[in-house]
Motif scaffolding. Sequence first.
Motif, PDB file in Angstrom:
ATOM      1  N   GLY A  48       1.009  -1.292   0.119  1.00  0.00           N
ATOM      2  CA  GLY A  48      -0.061   0.033   0.060  1.00  0.00           C
ATOM      3  C   GLY A  48       0.795   1.411   0.129  1.00  0.00           C
ATOM      4  N   SER A  49       1.969   1.320  -0.555  1.00  0.00           N
ATOM      5  CA  SER A  49       2.915   2.473  -0.554  1.00  0.00           C
ATOM      6  C   SER A  49       3.441   2.701  -1.911  1.00  0.00           C
ATOM      7  N   LYS A  50       4.000   3.773  -2.116  1.00  0.00           N
ATOM      8  CA  LYS A  50       4.677   4.126  -3.237  1.00  0.00           C
ATOM      9  C   LYS A  50       5.916   3.525  -3.441  1.00  0.00           C
ATOM     10  N   GLU A 324     -14.500 -24.425   1.106  1.00  0.00           N
ATOM     11  CA  GLU A 324     -13.262 -24.341   0.294  1.00  0.00           C
ATOM     12  C   GLU A 324     -12.449 -22.989   0.598  1.00  0.00           C
ATOM     13  N   MET A 325     -13.566 -21.733   0.501  1.00  0.00           N
ATOM     14  CA  MET A 325     -13.052 -20.581   0.341  1.00  0.00           C
ATOM     15  C   MET A 325     -12.097 -20.185   1.797  1.00  0.00           C
ATOM     16  N   GLN A 326     -12.358 -21.043   2.933  1.00  0.00           N
ATOM     17  CA  GLN A 326     -11.779 -20.806   4.126  1.00  0.00           C
ATOM     18  C   GLN A 326     -10.457 -21.274   3.824  1.00  0.00           C
ATOM     19  N   GLN A 327     -10.001 -22.069   3.105  1.00  0.00           N
ATOM     20  CA  GLN A 327      -8.447 -22.424   2.736  1.00  0.00           C
ATOM     21  C   GLN A 327      -7.748 -21.531   1.823  1.00  0.00           C
ATOM     22  N   LEU A 328      -8.330 -20.428   0.901  1.00  0.00           N
ATOM     23  CA  LEU A 328      -7.660 -19.948   0.158  1.00  0.00           C
ATOM     24  C   LEU A 328      -6.502 -18.828   0.821  1.00  0.00           C
ATOM     25  N   GLN A 329      -5.627 -18.794   0.149  1.00  0.00           N
ATOM     26  CA  GLN A 329      -4.416 -17.670   0.765  1.00  0.00           C
ATOM     27  C   GLN A 329      -4.230 -16.530  -0.036  1.00  0.00           C
ATOM     28  N   PHE A 330      -4.220 -15.496   0.309  1.00  0.00           N
ATOM     29  CA  PHE A 330      -3.931 -14.397  -0.279  1.00  0.00           C
ATOM     30  C   PHE A 330      -2.741 -13.367   0.545  1.00  0.00           C
ATOM     31  N   GLY A 331      -1.913 -12.724  -0.377  1.00  0.00           N
ATOM     32  CA  GLY A 331      -0.965 -11.978   0.201  1.00  0.00           C
ATOM     33  C   GLY A 331       0.048 -11.551  -0.840  1.00  0.00           C
ATOM     34  N   ASN A 332       1.240 -11.603  -0.735  1.00  0.00           N
ATOM     35  CA  ASN A 332       2.519 -10.903  -1.411  1.00  0.00           C
ATOM     36  C   ASN A 332       2.555 -11.762  -2.602  1.00  0.00           C
ATOM     37  N   TYR A 333       2.976 -10.745  -3.710  1.00  0.00           N
ATOM     38  CA  TYR A 333       3.302 -11.511  -4.890  1.00  0.00           C
ATOM     39  C   TYR A 333       4.260 -12.776  -4.970  1.00  0.00           C
ATOM     40  N   ALA A 334       5.257 -12.430  -4.066  1.00  0.00           N
ATOM     41  CA  ALA A 334       6.598 -13.391  -4.146  1.00  0.00           C
ATOM     42  C   ALA A 334       6.226 -14.872  -3.339  1.00  0.00           C
ATOM     43  N   ASP A 335       5.035 -14.627  -2.682  1.00  0.00           N
ATOM     44  CA  ASP A 335       4.660 -16.132  -1.968  1.00  0.00           C
ATOM     45  C   ASP A 335       4.251 -16.792  -2.780  1.00  0.00           C
ATOM     46  N   SER A 336       4.576 -17.933  -3.578  1.00  0.00           N
ATOM     47  CA  SER A 336       3.785 -18.532  -4.474  1.00  0.00           C
ATOM     48  C   SER A 336       2.782 -19.493  -4.059  1.00  0.00           C
ATOM     49  N   SER A 337       2.720 -19.532  -2.664  1.00  0.00           N
ATOM     50  CA  SER A 337       1.830 -20.495  -1.954  1.00  0.00           C
ATOM     51  C   SER A 337       0.429 -19.711  -1.849  1.00  0.00           C
ATOM     52  N   ASN A 338       0.307 -18.364  -2.076  1.00  0.00           N
ATOM     53  CA  ASN A 338      -0.678 -17.697  -2.179  1.00  0.00           C
ATOM     54  C   ASN A 338      -1.331 -17.850  -3.417  1.00  0.00           C
ATOM     55  N   ASP A 339      -2.855 -17.758  -3.475  1.00  0.00           N
ATOM     56  CA  ASP A 339      -3.619 -18.104  -4.287  1.00  0.00           C
ATOM     57  C   ASP A 339      -3.965 -16.883  -5.380  1.00  0.00           C
ATOM     58  N   PHE A 340      -4.197 -15.437  -4.525  1.00  0.00           N
ATOM     59  CA  PHE A 340      -4.286 -14.430  -5.148  1.00  0.00           C
ATOM     60  C   PHE A 340      -3.507 -13.002  -4.378  1.00  0.00           C
ATOM     61  N   GLY A 341      -3.420 -11.994  -4.952  1.00  0.00           N
ATOM     62  CA  GLY A 341      -2.925 -10.995  -4.174  1.00  0.00           C
ATOM     63  C   GLY A 341      -3.825  -9.895  -3.990  1.00  0.00           C
ATOM     64  N   PRO A 342      -3.255  -8.510  -3.934  1.00  0.00           N
ATOM     65  CA  PRO A 342      -4.143  -7.475  -3.623  1.00  0.00           C
ATOM     66  C   PRO A 342      -4.861  -6.964  -4.808  1.00  0.00           C
ATOM     67  N   LEU A 343      -5.855  -5.970  -4.697  1.00  0.00           N
ATOM     68  CA  LEU A 343      -6.225  -4.990  -5.952  1.00  0.00           C
ATOM     69  C   LEU A 343      -5.179  -4.002  -6.032  1.00  0.00           C
ATOM     70  N   ILE A 344      -5.383  -3.444  -7.163  1.00  0.00           N
ATOM     71  CA  ILE A 344      -4.616  -2.511  -7.982  1.00  0.00           C
ATOM     72  C   ILE A 344      -4.278  -1.097  -7.076  1.00  0.00           C
ATOM     73  N   SER A 345      -5.296  -0.620  -6.487  1.00  0.00           N
ATOM     74  CA  SER A 345      -5.301   0.581  -5.698  1.00  0.00           C
ATOM     75  C   SER A 345      -6.245   0.593  -4.585  1.00  0.00           C
ATOM     76  N   GLU A 379      -0.859  -5.537   6.246  1.00  0.00           N
ATOM     77  CA  GLU A 379      -2.068  -5.102   6.854  1.00  0.00           C
ATOM     78  C   GLU A 379      -2.528  -3.690   6.039  1.00  0.00           C
ATOM     79  N   ASN A 380      -1.556  -2.877   5.366  1.00  0.00           N
ATOM     80  CA  ASN A 380      -1.912  -1.818   4.912  1.00  0.00           C
ATOM     81  C   ASN A 380      -1.969  -1.969   3.074  1.00  0.00           C
ATOM     82  N   GLY A 381      -1.999  -3.233   2.721  1.00  0.00           N
ATOM     83  CA  GLY A 381      -2.153  -3.345   1.402  1.00  0.00           C
ATOM     84  C   GLY A 381      -3.740  -3.256   0.745  1.00  0.00           C
TER      85      GLY A 381
END
Length: 518
Positions: A48-50, A324-345, A379-381
């Motif tokens: 969430g930062s420039k 199944e949605m309880q098992q979904l993981q989301f976070g930083n792009y570099a962690d390939s165990s995540n299923d998806f990442g943040p929104l763009i802005s 948390e700020n993403g």
Amino acid sequence: MNNIENFSQDGYVETETDSAIQVLGHFIQGNIVAKGSKTQPVYNPAVGSKSKEVMIADTETVNYAVQVATEAFPEWRNTPVIKRARVMFKFKQLLEENADKICELIGQEHGKISHDAKGELQRGIENVEYACGAPEFLKGEFSKNVGPDIDSWSEFQPLGVVAGITPFNFPAMVPLWMFPMAIVCGNCFILKPSEKAPSAALYLAELLKQAGLPDGVFNVVNGDKEAVDALLHHPKIQAVSFVGSTPIAEYIYSTATSKGKRCQALGGAKNHAIIMPDADIDNVVNSLLGAAFGSSGERCMALSVAVAIGDEVADVVIAKLKQEMQQLQFGNYADSSNDFGPLISQAHKDKVQAYIQSAEQQGAKIVVDGRDARPKGFENGFFVGPTLIDNVQANMTSYQQEIFGPVLQVIRVETMQEAMQLINDHEYGNGTCIYTRDGEAARYFTDNIQVGMVGVNVPLPVPVAYHSFGGWKRSLFGDLYAYGPDGARFYTRRKTVTQRWPAAQVREAKQFAMPTLN
């Protein structure tokens, strides 16, 4: 931005005033250049930062790029098509060799998880592979002796300088839908990528140069509406290709065509999946999870509406999805165990959350609520977690509009005919699918649904590179689809030549009737 110190080879410009922040320039005439009087922040959406700034092109900068491309066109147009194809072969090799770097840039600015970014890039590379076949699909047609000693042939000639305006959600793939085909057909290309995720496009430009593309044939200008308008109004721009939201697509199409330009403008979507009672529900749930929440739902082909035939089907699907949605993981792009990442802005996050709130206020049931998503350490993403909404009705705002986030809505209907009518009545007609084991139902669905791209047990029916991509209704403005055979036709125009060499000693009579080839 008068304190320019130097240009690096990776697209960055350093400033004396703030050397910690990298400033992205434009790519014109084979070099990174700094033009324009303002910059715009580029964010790392996971934190969430420039992270960078990008220079915003003014009209003068766009005009300079067009001038450069115009000057490069005559020589490139006359370059044998096999040599143009060889540049694409080398470019494909470089894309594969530098895939990790490209995916890293996508992740930094879009937030797309590494495995998803690799899939995006691979889809783009497939379009480069198709463009390598230009000597075949550009060779035209020839007919000998269409009349006495008269031959006729057609050929496909380039348009000149063309432009592409691409969205943030696919920083590499969508540009690769456009410029490889345009360039291999003999055109010069100006790309205006999303200012929210510009680095991948600049890196692609560097790789094209390494592949042997002459300077000036491909140029990248970063910018906002001023840059877009400068491209749309410039008399030297012959064609414009666009992918983005429907309101902007309408504006670009109407503006470009009013200026006499060829235009294809791909707009928004509301993609439905019909779930028939005979469907394999476990497979349906697994495919819905990826199709709805992959890339945070920021795909024009994302399945955002599940249309369940009957309450029993709906109840089972929702129960399994919730689990199944309880098992979904989301976070930083570099962690390939995540299923998806943040929104763009942050602004887009607020918009998605507002759609969820509107559904709740209008009577839908929030089964899984992702509005309070805060991944540990990020948390700020700009995160919205996977969200499932039941009892959605066709008159609700969240159904009528494209949410473009990790939100799956469920509509309950009684019959397949009712489900198809719902889809056909929607203003968008981009993609759809049906889950069934009934071949008759599938055939009826594919024949009668008013949507441009249709899947049968395939949740994301994106055509392969040697077909073409496009929707119906307000999902596409223009006559030709993107990439594939339609792409080749969009970036060329046919010329037909009819030729005869009469004998010198024969004097022909005057003829005023309509000539025939008898």
